[in-house]
Design an enzyme around this catalytic site. Structure first.
Site, short mmCIF file in Angstrom:
data_model
loop_
_atom_site.label_atom_id
_atom_site.label_comp_id
_atom_site.label_asym_id
_atom_site.label_seq_id
_atom_site.Cartn_x
_atom_site.Cartn_y
_atom_site.Cartn_z
N GLU A 1 33.83 92.03 96.06
CA GLU A 1 32.47 92.47 95.73
C GLU A 1 31.49 92.10 96.84
OE1 GLU A 1 31.80 90.03 92.30
OE2 GLU A 1 32.95 91.32 90.96
N GLY B 1 30.39 87.40 99.08
CA GLY B 1 29.92 86.15 99.66
C GLY B 1 30.12 85.95 101.13
N TYR C 1 14.31 80.95 100.69
CA TYR C 1 15.49 80.18 101.11
C TYR C 1 15.28 79.52 102.47
CZ TYR C 1 17.68 83.81 98.11
OH TYR C 1 18.00 84.68 97.12
N ARG D 1 26.04 91.50 100.82
CA ARG D 1 25.31 91.17 102.04
C ARG D 1 25.98 91.70 103.30
NH1 ARG D 1 21.82 86.78 102.40
NH2 ARG D 1 22.77 85.99 100.49
N CYS E 1 -2.08 85.69 100.42
CA CYS E 1 -2.84 84.44 100.29
C CYS E 1 -1.97 83.31 99.76
CB CYS E 1 -4.04 84.67 99.40
SG CYS E 1 -5.05 86.01 100.05
N GLU E 2 -0.99 82.91 100.53
CA GLU E 2 -0.10 81.79 100.23
C GLU E 2 0.36 81.23 101.57
OE1 GLU E 2 1.89 81.10 97.17
OE2 GLU E 2 1.27 82.81 95.95
C1 LIG Z 1 25.67 88.39 94.43
C2 LIG Z 1 27.05 88.66 94.00
C3 LIG Z 1 27.94 89.28 94.85
C4 LIG Z 1 27.60 89.67 96.27
O1 LIG Z 1 27.40 88.58 97.10
P1 LIG Z 1 27.17 88.81 98.68
O2 LIG Z 1 26.91 87.47 99.21
O3 LIG Z 1 26.00 89.72 98.81
O4 LIG Z 1 28.41 89.41 99.23
C5 LIG Z 1 29.21 89.57 94.38
N1 LIG Z 1 29.58 89.23 93.13
C6 LIG Z 1 28.74 88.64 92.27
C7 LIG Z 1 29.20 88.31 90.91
C8 LIG Z 1 27.45 88.32 92.67
O5 LIG Z 1 26.61 87.71 91.82
#
Ligand SMILES: *Cc1c(COP(=O)(O)O)cnc(C)c1O
Length: 423
Positions: free
Chosen positions: A275, A239, A318, A278, A346-347
């Protein structure tokens, strides 16, 4: 910092001039930098040292096999959210012990696949899922490691479509019910609750929500241990946001994020998992496109590109911002004019940005969308029968096509005509 810079007036990916790639694969295409991907992984890895930890790359951000192979070679783990992603992880060489399975809708088939072929842990998101996994594991005679994804009810202060840690979101189990759920798991023969999982959203540009969530996880760790559970791993999700708009204040760095982790959960003696998706892939990629036409509207100029919303959907989905830069470096202090930058689909939603000041551009000029390495190619489609665009990986002075553009015949022949319509 990334590895997409002007050299002698031409945009390069590491040591490769972008026009060289364009003349080989044609536009539009995605290009990724090995050096940037590597650097971003290492930043996280170093930010968590000396804690025992594993950085599990969230492959949904960019799941190209070559990117995964690179991550596996660096010693990363991987976070998957479907059986398809699990298969991608195995194909790229991740051992089962480095694959974490997340997601709210795992099916029995997906569970069986991962149990049979090896898994680090399942992150459970609901009680029905917990019972199904227990049934599958018991049938296979296995005792599988799990965490429960708790929903800490914190406001991630990000776009509503990518916030996941509020009570109203579909993700996880309310943290207030966690003790009950762990007590239930303790009675299930197929499951071994080894830790806690939390993921509050994506593109967070402030550390405060992480801090709040992780403090709640720390508190829960103590409570669960007091209840007799052996909590030894904390999966803190992904995240961390990236600077999409270079002129804005930069989001926190992985080192600062690492400090939050250490401050909140660092003294619990748990192995830490994160995890990120991005932050590893986002600024490691560009989408390169050519101008087809410059069209003068009533009160504005449209830059009509050969890339469209089917190639990069983030602006349409977004309202996301991407920096757009010409591939040939504009002269300093040269004239700029506002453009609506659009694709051929076409949008009306196929608009990348409106009224963006850019240097004067003409048909056949190339532009690059920055920060397109994550949630770009993976979210693309063939809407309007526009073929999926090539992906290219650069490594110093070399480049390779890591997914080629399909032919129109391949696309058309994926469809089949039923017997009753033939003849
Ligand atoms: C999407 C997601 C991530 C990665 O999020 P980023 O913003 O790309 O770092 C990690 N864990 C879970 C469970 C996710 O759904």
């Amino acid at each position: 910092m990334d590895h997409f810079l002007y050299r002698n007036g031409v945009l390069h990916a590491e040591d490769v001039p972008i026009p060289d790639i364009a003349s080989e694969v044609g536009t539009p295409f995605y290009v990724y930098s090995t050096a940037t991907l590597t650097r971003h992984f290492k930043l996280f890895d170093e930010a968590l040292a000396p804690l025992e930890h594993l950085v599990c790359y969230a492959m949904k951000a960019n799941s190209n096999q070559a990117v995964l192979r690179l991550m596996a070679s660096l010693g990363a783990g991987v976070d998957v959210v479907s059986g398809g992603e699990y298969r991608r992880a195995k194909a790229a060489g991740f051992p089962g012990e480095r694959i974490v399975f997340s997601g709210i809708g795992k099916t029995a088939e997906e569970m069986e696949l991962a149990i049979q072929s090896g898994i680090r842990q399942f992150n459970l998101e609901s009680e029905p899922e917990m019972h199904l996994l227990n049934a599958v594991a018991t049938r296979l005679g296995k005792h599988v490691p799990v965490t429960v994804r708790v929903n800490p009810d914190v406001d991630a202060k990000t776009h509503e479509k990518i916030a996941t840690g509020k009570a109203e979101n579909k993700f996880g189990i309310p943290i207030s019910r966690a003790r009950e759920v762990y007590a239930e798991i303790a009675g299930l023969p197929g499951l071994d609750a080894i830790g806690i999982d939390v993921h509050i959203g994506s593109q967070l540009t402030d550390l405060e929500p992480f801090e709040q969530a992780y403090l709640k996880v720390a508190e829960l760790t103590h409570a669960l241990r007091a209840d007799g559970h052996d909590i030894r791993r904390l999966d803190l999700g992904g995240g961390l946001g990236i600077p999409y708009e270079r002129s804005n204040v930069a989001p926190p760095l992985p080192t600062e994020y690492g400090d939050v982790v250490k401050r909140t959960v660092g003294d619990l003696g748990c192995e830490i998992e994160i995890e990120p998706g991005r932050l590893i892939a986002g600024n490691a990629g560009l989408l390169v496109s050519s101008v087809i036409y410059v069209k003068s509207g009533e009160d504005r100029k449209f830059l009509i590109l050969d890339a469209a919303m089917n190639d990069l959907i983030r602006p349409a989905m977004y309202g996301a911002y991407h920096d757009i830069i010409p591939v040939i470096e504009p002269s300093a202090g040269g004239e700029q004019t506002p453009y609506d930058v659009v694709g051929p689909v076409c949008e009306s939603g196929d608009t990348f940005t409106k009224g963006r000041d850019l240097p004067l551009l003409y048909a056949d000029d190339m532009v690059a969308f920055r920060s397109a390495g994550a949630y770009g190619a993976v979210m693309s489609s063939e809407y309007n029968t526009r073929p999926l665009i090539p992906e290219v990986l650069v490594h110093e002075h070399q480049f390779a096509v890591i997914r080629r553009r399909p032919t129109f015949d391949e696309i058309i022949n994926r469809d089949t005509i039923p017997e009753w319509l033939k003849g």
